[in-house]
Design a protein around this motif. Structure first.
Motif, PDB file in Angstrom:
ATOM      1  N   SER A   1     -36.384  31.361 106.712  1.00  0.00           N
ATOM      2  CA  SER A   1     -35.545  30.625 107.651  1.00  0.00           C
ATOM      3  C   SER A   1     -36.416  29.651 108.436  1.00  0.00           C
ATOM      4  O   SER A   1     -37.577  29.938 108.754  1.00  0.00           O
ATOM      5  CB  SER A   1     -34.861  31.598 108.615  1.00  0.00           C
TER       6      SER A   1
ATOM      7  N   GLU B   1     -38.652  40.607 108.198  1.00  0.00           N
ATOM      8  CA  GLU B   1     -39.369  39.767 109.144  1.00  0.00           C
ATOM      9  C   GLU B   1     -40.858  39.792 108.834  1.00  0.00           C
ATOM     10  O   GLU B   1     -41.423  40.845 108.494  1.00  0.00           O
ATOM     11  CB  GLU B   1     -39.125  40.234 110.582  1.00  0.00           C
TER      12      GLU B   1
ATOM     13  N   THR C   1     -38.159  34.979 109.555  1.00  0.00           N
ATOM     14  CA  THR C   1     -37.254  35.821 108.776  1.00  0.00           C
ATOM     15  C   THR C   1     -37.172  35.289 107.349  1.00  0.00           C
ATOM     16  O   THR C   1     -36.989  34.079 107.132  1.00  0.00           O
ATOM     17  CB  THR C   1     -35.855  35.849 109.395  1.00  0.00           C
TER      18      THR C   1
ATOM     19  N   ASN D   1     -29.093  40.981  99.057  1.00  0.00           N
ATOM     20  CA  ASN D   1     -28.752  40.776 100.476  1.00  0.00           C
ATOM     21  C   ASN D   1     -29.819  41.319 101.434  1.00  0.00           C
ATOM     22  O   ASN D   1     -29.540  41.572 102.603  1.00  0.00           O
ATOM     23  CB  ASN D   1     -27.397  41.405 100.818  1.00  0.00           C
ATOM     24  N   THR D   2     -31.008  41.537 100.905  1.00  0.00           N
ATOM     25  CA  THR D   2     -32.053  42.061 101.786  1.00  0.00           C
ATOM     26  C   THR D   2     -32.699  40.932 102.575  1.00  0.00           C
ATOM     27  O   THR D   2     -32.627  39.757 102.196  1.00  0.00           O
ATOM     28  CB  THR D   2     -33.141  42.796 100.978  1.00  0.00           C
ATOM     29  N   SER D   3     -33.318  41.283 103.675  1.00  0.00           N
ATOM     30  CA  SER D   3     -34.104  40.347 104.471  1.00  0.00           C
ATOM     31  C   SER D   3     -35.214  41.132 105.151  1.00  0.00           C
ATOM     32  O   SER D   3     -35.122  42.349 105.315  1.00  0.00           O
ATOM     33  CB  SER D   3     -33.236  39.630 105.511  1.00  0.00           C
TER      34      SER D   3
ATOM     35  N   THR E   1     -35.343  35.819 103.436  1.00  0.00           N
ATOM     36  CA  THR E   1     -34.314  36.391 102.568  1.00  0.00           C
ATOM     37  C   THR E   1     -34.690  36.029 101.139  1.00  0.00           C
ATOM     38  O   THR E   1     -35.719  35.359 100.891  1.00  0.00           O
ATOM     39  CB  THR E   1     -32.919  35.838 102.906  1.00  0.00           C
ATOM     40  N   SER E   2     -33.857  36.422 100.198  1.00  0.00           N
ATOM     41  CA  SER E   2     -34.127  36.077  98.805  1.00  0.00           C
ATOM     42  C   SER E   2     -34.095  34.566  98.599  1.00  0.00           C
ATOM     43  O   SER E   2     -34.632  34.051  97.612  1.00  0.00           O
ATOM     44  CB  SER E   2     -33.118  36.767  97.884  1.00  0.00           C
TER      45      SER E   2
END
Length: 607
Positions: free
Chosen positions: A595, A19, A588, A15-17, A590-591
């Motif tokens: 985006s 920038e 951004t 659940n990491t993200s 994420t795994s």
């Protein structure tokens, strides 16, 4: 999305993200970088195989850096990942790309250019080389030349010659030679000294910069022939950083492959296709505000040469004078017209008649150059008993403010970028020798005893004789040992003085000198020629061809738009029919990947 660290696939924290910011280096001097990327360690053999050999003490004491690639479909980011914090359960990192990676590295921060071995001339003896060879041979391989120069402290002409029966020979007072290296030669020698390869093809192909000469040199009598000793006490990192605005170019330093590349900023930008953004998110309307902070874009700051204390600088850079006198300048459409109208003042009787232009500011519109008429030599014409003697003055047309700043903001709080590669001091000596390079030493440690014992600034001939007669001299090596270790390193120049030398001049019996001004007027004012280079920052004629875009620094627009990839932030952006220069883009990750929603900050390009 995949993150490869030292070629191994790393696992992101669940659940990491994070920038990723793509900077335009013309604003920040950086390229791409991420905010914190967290990787799990406890129970993750995949990451333990990468990070398991480091601990918190390693991170606290050293910079822990790994090669890294971030891959998401067609997007590939290559750079380094830096460990910022580590515990038993996880490791926090930051990704750095391009210039951001170089800025983080300190490889060149403690290496000083005046302490490197940058070579020395092949000879310092006048018996080993003729004047014409000393002036010309270095041009062919862009190495070094031995042009005459005036030591401002003593007034003596170094590397002086005499001209007899149509040929030059060394003057009897010239007991040895001091040399000036080409700038390109010095840059290559710096790269070699630190063990880096280089590719300066673009520089070598540009005649305007190819023949730039480092005028810094030291007298032969000082017994310091090594080129490095005449350079400022700058680190290698500072040297390249200061050289970029002077050349309007960029050095790409790759510490991993130990290679330095070079390109002109305008060529880089010209090769980038414009980016049309047509998927702007409507609900995120453009917000245009007047920024409190100054715009950091390179072209929105005044570009000026650093102040100098030599005698010609008052003529070289005097924006204040042009502001005060410019509106009243006598204007001519061409320099030829200016010369024709004022040619009689090449010799002046010292009187200013009504309607005379002798004391006025003159302007040649075709070259965008201001001039004043400057007297440089006084000759007795008639000696009279009761009346003042009559004299004649030899005059030259002196360009004014030729090296003034490129002013885009004349407010008191305007920011400036200073250039510390300075046009050399070229001045008139006398009718025998003509114009010559002048050099003044200003910045060496006052306790340094390795200098020339033959002169002291401002000392009379009688004082010099008494001082030398009453002094017990030791060799330079003994003097330095007896003086002990200095608190600061010696530097004989705190700037690098630049001229242009292509060995193509017609000396006409006078001394040769490197060109700094982009117009050279004959002594009789009958003609002029233009060297193939210019050191000007404020040339209106040349500036209109610049490719680096000018922006409105007081307006900043923020757009959010959809994109499958991260556009190059250095491209010209077309948004809703208007042109923009991008300051930075933020994406951004994420795994699952990047985006599509990208946020960017932009400044409108001036029409």
């Amino acid at each position: 999305m995949k993150i490869l660290i030292n070629g191994k696939l790393a696992a992101l924290k669940e659940n990491t993200s994070f920038e990723y910011i793509a900077d335009n280096r013309l604003f920040s001097g950086s390229d791409g970088y991420s905010l914190t990327i967290t990787f799990p360690l406890r129970g993750c053999s995949q990451n333990l195989a990468i990070f398991g050999n480091i601990n918190r003490a390693d991170v606290a004491a050293n910079k822990v850096i790994f090669d890294c690639q971030i891959i998401d479909r067609a997007l590939v980011l290559r750079g380094s990942i830096v460990v910022t914090e580590i515990s038993q359960s996880e490791v926090k990192t930051q990704f750095l790309e391009g210039r951001s990676e170089v800025n983080f590295d300190t490889t060149f921060d403690d290496i000083y250019i005046n302490e490197l071995d940058l070579g020395s001339p092949t000879t310092v003896y006048t018996s080993a080389i003729t004047p014409m060879r000393a002036w010309n041979d270095g041009f062919y391989n862009l190495s070094f030349v031995a042009l005459p120069w005036v030591n401002d402290a003593s007034g003596n002409i170094q590397n002086c010659t005499k001209y007899v029966n149509g040929s030059y020979s060394w003057h009897d007072d010239t007991t040895g030679l001091s040399w000036q290296p080409y700038l390109l030669y010095i840059v290559k020698k710096i790269c070699e000294a630190v063990g880096y390869t280089y590719d300066f093809t673009a520089w070598e192909e540009k005649e305007e910069h190819r023949y730039l000469l480092v005028c810094n040199t030291l007298p032969y009598a000082w017994h310091m022939p090594k080129f490095a000793r005449a350079l400022p006490h700058w680190t290698v990192a500072e040297f390249f950083e200061k050289l970029e605005p002077f050349l309007e170019a960029e050095f790409d330093i790759d510490h991993r492959s130990r290679h330095i590349g070079f390109a002109y900023s305008k060529d880089i930008l010209a090769a980038l296709p414009p980016v049309a953004i047509d998927k702007v998110i409507d609900e995120h309307t453009v917000e245009v505000t007047v920024e409190d902070d100054n715009c950091e874009y390179r072209e929105s700051k005044n570009l000026v040469y650093a102040e100098c204390d030599h005698e010609m600088w008052k003529f070289y850079s005097c924006d204040w004078f042009i502001k005060s006198w410019g509106s009243g300048a006598v204007q001519y459409d061409t320099l030829n017209a200016l010369l024709t109208a004022n040619k009689s003042y090449a010799t002046w009787d010292g009187n200013s008649g009504r309607g005379s232009t002798i004391g006025k500011l003159l302007y040649a519109k075709d070259l965008d150059i201001y001039f004043v008429i400057r007297a440089v030599e006084k000759t007795l014409v008639e000696k009279r008993d009761w009346l003042p003697n009559r004299y004649s003055y030899k005059c030259i047309l002196q360009p004014v403010n030729l090296f003034g700043g490129r002013i885009v903001d004349d407010s008191e709080e305007a920011e400036e970028n200073e250039v510390e590669f300075i046009p050399a001091w070229i001045d008139f000596t006398d009718s025998t020798y003509g114009r010559c390079l002048f050099l003044a030493f200003s910045g060496y440690d006052e306790n340094d005893t390795s200098g020339d014992a033959s002169f002291v600034r401002g000392e009379s001939r009688e004082e010099r004789k008494q001082r030398i007669d009453n002094t017990f001299y030791q060799p330079v090596s003994v003097q330095n040992i007896e003086a002990g270790e200095k608190d600061k390193k010696s530097e004989y120049y705190d700037k690098i003085y630049i001229g242009w030398w292509d060995a193509a001049a017609d000396y006409d019996g006078k001394l040769p000198y490197p060109y700094t001004e982009d117009v050279v007027i004959a002594e009789d004012w009958g003609s002029y020629f233009r060297p193939h280079t210019t050191l000007r920052l404020n040339n209106k004629i040349l500036n209109k061809y610049r490719t680096v875009y000018q922006v409105n620094p007081k307006q900043k627009a923020t757009f959010k738009f959809l994109s499958d990839t991260i556009p190059n932030p250095r491209s010209l952006f077309i948004i809703r029919g208007k042109r923009y220069v991008c300051e930075k883009l933020t994406a951004t990750f994420t795994s699952q990947g990047m985006s599509q929603l990208i946020k960017g900050s932009f400044y409108p390009v001036k029409d």
